[in-house]
Design a protein around this motif. Sequence first.
Motif, PDB file in Angstrom:
ATOM      1  N   SER A 184       0.823  -1.207   0.000  1.00 31.04           N
ATOM      2  CA  SER A 184       0.000   0.000   0.000  1.00 31.04           C
ATOM      3  C   SER A 184       0.859   1.261   0.000  1.00 31.04           C
ATOM      4  CB  SER A 184      -0.921  -0.008   1.219  1.00 31.04           C
ATOM      5  OG  SER A 184      -1.701   1.168   1.275  1.00 31.04           O
ATOM      6  N   LEU A 185       1.886   1.292   0.856  1.00 32.38           N
ATOM      7  CA  LEU A 185       2.725   2.486   0.955  1.00 32.38           C
ATOM      8  C   LEU A 185       3.574   2.674  -0.305  1.00 32.38           C
ATOM      9  CD1 LEU A 185       3.855   2.236   4.680  1.00 32.38           C
ATOM     10  CD2 LEU A 185       2.261   3.889   3.694  1.00 32.38           C
ATOM     11  N   ALA A 186       3.962   1.565  -0.949  1.00 33.72           N
ATOM     12  CA  ALA A 186       4.797   1.670  -2.156  1.00 33.72           C
ATOM     13  C   ALA A 186       4.050   2.330  -3.310  1.00 33.72           C
ATOM     14  CB  ALA A 186       5.288   0.291  -2.573  1.00 33.72           C
TER      15      ALA A 186
ATOM     16  N   HIS B 177       2.405   5.031  -2.809  1.00 31.62           N
ATOM     17  CA  HIS B 177       2.418   6.449  -2.458  1.00 31.62           C
ATOM     18  C   HIS B 177       3.828   7.026  -2.435  1.00 31.62           C
ATOM     19  CE1 HIS B 177      -1.835   6.461  -1.001  1.00 31.62           C
ATOM     20  NE2 HIS B 177      -1.557   5.200  -0.731  1.00 31.62           N
ATOM     21  N   PHE B 178       4.829   6.173  -2.122  1.00 31.34           N
ATOM     22  CA  PHE B 178       6.184   6.646  -1.901  1.00 31.34           C
ATOM     23  C   PHE B 178       7.189   5.802  -2.674  1.00 31.34           C
ATOM     24  CE2 PHE B 178       3.941   7.337   2.215  1.00 31.34           C
ATOM     25  CZ  PHE B 178       3.970   8.723   2.231  1.00 31.34           C
ATOM     26  N   PRO B 179       8.396   6.339  -2.916  1.00 33.43           N
ATOM     27  CA  PRO B 179       9.478   5.501  -3.434  1.00 33.43           C
ATOM     28  C   PRO B 179       9.823   4.403  -2.432  1.00 33.43           C
ATOM     29  CG  PRO B 179      10.035   7.851  -3.562  1.00 33.43           C
ATOM     30  CD  PRO B 179       8.795   7.743  -2.742  1.00 33.43           C
ATOM     31  N   ARG B 180      10.467   3.348  -2.914  1.00 33.90           N
ATOM     32  CA  ARG B 180      10.774   2.217  -2.034  1.00 33.90           C
ATOM     33  C   ARG B 180      11.680   2.615  -0.870  1.00 33.90           C
ATOM     34  NH1 ARG B 180      11.389  -2.994  -6.167  1.00 33.90           N
ATOM     35  NH2 ARG B 180       9.397  -2.633  -7.237  1.00 33.90           N
ATOM     36  N   SER B 181      12.641   3.497  -1.124  1.00 34.83           N
ATOM     37  CA  SER B 181      13.507   3.942  -0.035  1.00 34.83           C
ATOM     38  C   SER B 181      12.701   4.668   1.037  1.00 34.83           C
ATOM     39  CB  SER B 181      14.609   4.850  -0.573  1.00 34.83           C
ATOM     40  OG  SER B 181      14.048   5.972  -1.246  1.00 34.83           O
ATOM     41  N   GLY B 182      11.677   5.417   0.620  1.00 37.15           N
ATOM     42  CA  GLY B 182      10.828   6.106   1.594  1.00 37.15           C
ATOM     43  C   GLY B 182       9.986   5.144   2.398  1.00 37.15           C
ATOM     44  N   VAL B 183       9.479   4.091   1.772  1.00 38.35           N
ATOM     45  CA  VAL B 183       8.721   3.068   2.500  1.00 38.35           C
ATOM     46  C   VAL B 183       9.608   2.416   3.544  1.00 38.35           C
ATOM     47  CG1 VAL B 183       7.467   0.895   2.285  1.00 38.35           C
ATOM     48  CG2 VAL B 183       7.214   2.654   0.524  1.00 38.35           C
ATOM     49  N   ALA B 184      10.859   2.142   3.177  1.00 38.85           N
ATOM     50  CA  ALA B 184      11.790   1.525   4.119  1.00 38.85           C
ATOM     51  C   ALA B 184      12.000   2.413   5.337  1.00 38.85           C
ATOM     52  CB  ALA B 184      13.119   1.238   3.422  1.00 38.85           C
TER      53      ALA B 184
ATOM     54  N   ASN C 276      16.007  -3.628   0.956  1.00 33.99           N
ATOM     55  CA  ASN C 276      15.957  -4.989   0.410  1.00 33.99           C
ATOM     56  C   ASN C 276      14.700  -5.722   0.878  1.00 33.99           C
ATOM     57  OD1 ASN C 276      18.345  -4.676  -0.967  1.00 33.99           O
ATOM     58  ND2 ASN C 276      19.607  -5.565   0.646  1.00 33.99           N
ATOM     59  N   THR C 277      14.289  -5.470   2.133  1.00 32.77           N
ATOM     60  CA  THR C 277      13.066  -6.081   2.646  1.00 32.77           C
ATOM     61  C   THR C 277      11.852  -5.596   1.852  1.00 32.77           C
ATOM     62  OG1 THR C 277      13.982  -6.308   4.869  1.00 32.77           O
ATOM     63  CG2 THR C 277      11.588  -6.330   4.680  1.00 32.77           C
ATOM     64  N   VAL C 278      11.805  -4.299   1.590  1.00 36.62           N
ATOM     65  CA  VAL C 278      10.704  -3.739   0.793  1.00 36.62           C
ATOM     66  C   VAL C 278      10.683  -4.381  -0.585  1.00 36.62           C
ATOM     67  CG1 VAL C 278       9.808  -1.644  -0.294  1.00 36.62           C
ATOM     68  CG2 VAL C 278      10.682  -1.562   2.045  1.00 36.62           C
TER      69      VAL C 278
ATOM     70  N   LEU D   8       2.494  15.109  -9.806  1.00 39.89           N
ATOM     71  CA  LEU D   8       2.982  14.187 -10.829  1.00 39.89           C
ATOM     72  C   LEU D   8       4.488  13.960 -10.726  1.00 39.89           C
ATOM     73  CD1 LEU D   8       0.977  15.541 -13.909  1.00 39.89           C
ATOM     74  CD2 LEU D   8       0.417  13.570 -12.467  1.00 39.89           C
ATOM     75  N   LEU D   9       5.230  14.972 -10.333  1.00 40.45           N
ATOM     76  CA  LEU D   9       6.678  14.833 -10.242  1.00 40.45           C
ATOM     77  C   LEU D   9       7.090  13.868  -9.143  1.00 40.45           C
ATOM     78  CD1 LEU D   9       7.682  18.559 -10.805  1.00 40.45           C
ATOM     79  CD2 LEU D   9       8.159  16.655 -12.330  1.00 40.45           C
ATOM     80  N   ILE D  10       6.219  13.677  -8.154  1.00 39.65           N
ATOM     81  CA  ILE D  10       6.445  12.691  -7.100  1.00 39.65           C
ATOM     82  C   ILE D  10       5.517  11.516  -7.365  1.00 39.65           C
ATOM     83  CG2 ILE D  10       6.284  12.240  -4.624  1.00 39.65           C
ATOM     84  CD1 ILE D  10       6.819  15.184  -4.137  1.00 39.65           C
ATOM     85  N   PRO D  11       6.024  10.281  -7.439  1.00 41.02           N
ATOM     86  CA  PRO D  11       5.166   9.127  -7.745  1.00 41.02           C
ATOM     87  C   PRO D  11       4.026   8.995  -6.744  1.00 41.02           C
ATOM     88  CG  PRO D  11       7.495   8.515  -7.770  1.00 41.02           C
ATOM     89  CD  PRO D  11       7.422   9.890  -7.191  1.00 41.02           C
ATOM     90  N   GLY D  12       2.849   8.611  -7.236  1.00 35.73           N
ATOM     91  CA  GLY D  12       1.737   8.417  -6.322  1.00 35.73           C
ATOM     92  C   GLY D  12       0.390   8.538  -6.990  1.00 35.73           C
ATOM     93  N   PRO D  13      -0.644   8.863  -6.225  1.00 36.24           N
ATOM     94  CA  PRO D  13      -2.020   8.854  -6.721  1.00 36.24           C
ATOM     95  C   PRO D  13      -2.284   9.799  -7.879  1.00 36.24           C
ATOM     96  CG  PRO D  13      -1.979   8.859  -4.324  1.00 36.24           C
ATOM     97  CD  PRO D  13      -0.582   9.083  -4.770  1.00 36.24           C
ATOM     98  N   GLY D  14      -1.536  10.904  -7.977  1.00 39.53           N
ATOM     99  CA  GLY D  14      -1.756  11.787  -9.108  1.00 39.53           C
ATOM    100  C   GLY D  14      -1.492  11.086 -10.427  1.00 39.53           C
ATOM    101  N   THR D  15      -0.423  10.306 -10.472  1.00 39.94           N
ATOM    102  CA  THR D  15      -0.109   9.527 -11.673  1.00 39.94           C
ATOM    103  C   THR D  15      -1.157   8.448 -11.916  1.00 39.94           C
ATOM    104  OG1 THR D  15       2.236   9.911 -11.233  1.00 39.94           O
ATOM    105  CG2 THR D  15       1.688   8.176 -12.807  1.00 39.94           C
TER     106      THR D  15
END
Length: 509
Positions: A346-348, A350-357, A365-367, A488-495
């Motif tokens: 779910s969080l991935a 909204h956010f980049p993988r590093s941010g989810v981590a 790596n876990t993400v 849009l410049l930040i990955p997430g629901p806008g895209t």
Amino acid sequence: MAVSTPQVLDELLRQLSSRARQDADPDPGSGTGPDPQTLIDWLGRQLGAEIALVDRSGTVEVSTARFPADVVGGLQPVPARLADGQLAATASQTGPYHVRCEALGRRVPRPVLVVAGPRPLTREALALTSHVGALVEVVRRARRADDLALRHQRAAARLRLAILAALMTGEPTLARRMTAGAVPPLLDAGRLRVHLLRCPPSHRGRLIDAYEDESGYHGRGLMVRCPVYDDHLVCLLPPDDGAGQADDEAHRADDGLAASLRALVRDNPDYALGISASVPLPATAQAYDQARHALAVACHTPERVADYHGRPPLAGLLPRREALAWARALLGPIRAAPRLTLDITSLALHFPRSGVARLLDVSRNTVTAHLRRVQDALGLDLRDPRSRAELALALAISDLPPPEGNGVDERPPTPSLDALLSTEAAVTWARAFLQPLRSGADHAVHRTLRAWIEAGTDAQRTARHLGISRATVRAHLRTAEQLLQRTLLIPGPGTHDLVHAFRIADRAP
């Protein structure tokens, strides 16, 4: 060596005052200013002796550079007796050194000041040693108090981040359990708004400290450093719901914090603020997305403040029973997955993988491993924005309240996604979403967005395909953010919304 204690102490105070001015730092955890090492070095120069501060076991905490290590070993068990309060001071000779030991302070175990010199201390030197020793203990305890306060601040910051992570995954009950009884008023409010403040990264800690109360919270709200974007400060505030006269003062305090955020933006040209609608606590992730969309709009307005006034989400406009049947079919392979896998998935979106981590305090790596299992189970490529949009829509539908019925578990046939997106409500939503792009005189933005989605939201690939520069692609994306009121410049629901709108438009008559 003869010394005049009053004059020497005056000199010491002048030096310490000068050092404090030189080391002035707005960060309370920086550890600058007068310290025991500075005082002991100064005393050693005044006495022409070597000085050390030791604990009851004889371990040296700080010392002058040439303090003889074998002196303390020859003193046992004197340091222990001094530290335990059995003695106040002793004098002895160890090899060529005349050694004076004095216990500092009253709280047991006491630190012990050891002076080793070539000759016994005079009366004035003894008085100076006692005065400086007392100052060493004051500074030492002050530093310990600062360290405790800093540890409290860091623990409070970690707790606020944990509360945010729990709310972002729709778990307000878990957030309450984390607080171990010291529940922040926000969790009793039932609803909240997200205020997303963009500011220089170095300002976030100062702002959090300025509004933090003794409990580690911020009145009825919470201010949290965004663990994903270094220039974002996430502020969770309960809305003014008119709960009654008894709460008027608390609501005014919240209005004060919200007003303070607006004032900060007004007074600082580098700031911008996006504000979500009022949502229930379990919908914090939705409010965060709204605030992020509003922030994208705010960055293009003279006031640099924007409230979210978005259209209803697509998930809520689709026929409920059919949409739920489709979502259940898509998500069926991961229905029994561990909760961590579902939270990461779910969080991935909204956010980049590093941010989810960082948000969940796990490794990147876990993400990646959890997302790979989800991809394999669902047969989706989560690097593709269309697959991410499809999964995000299914999760959003599954989070909606169940459809009303007569108590009979009616299971309609599972429709395709294209069938769902062909409904009149979906077509109307897409047309309204894309209308700002079509009404503009410049069709280059619309063309860039199409190519950007086809290129997997990679600006460099988009630029090569269109024969334009990467900077031009990003400029078109910023223009689209302003027109669509979506990030849009930040990955997430806008895209995700953009992907669905194009998909619907391509199939609609």
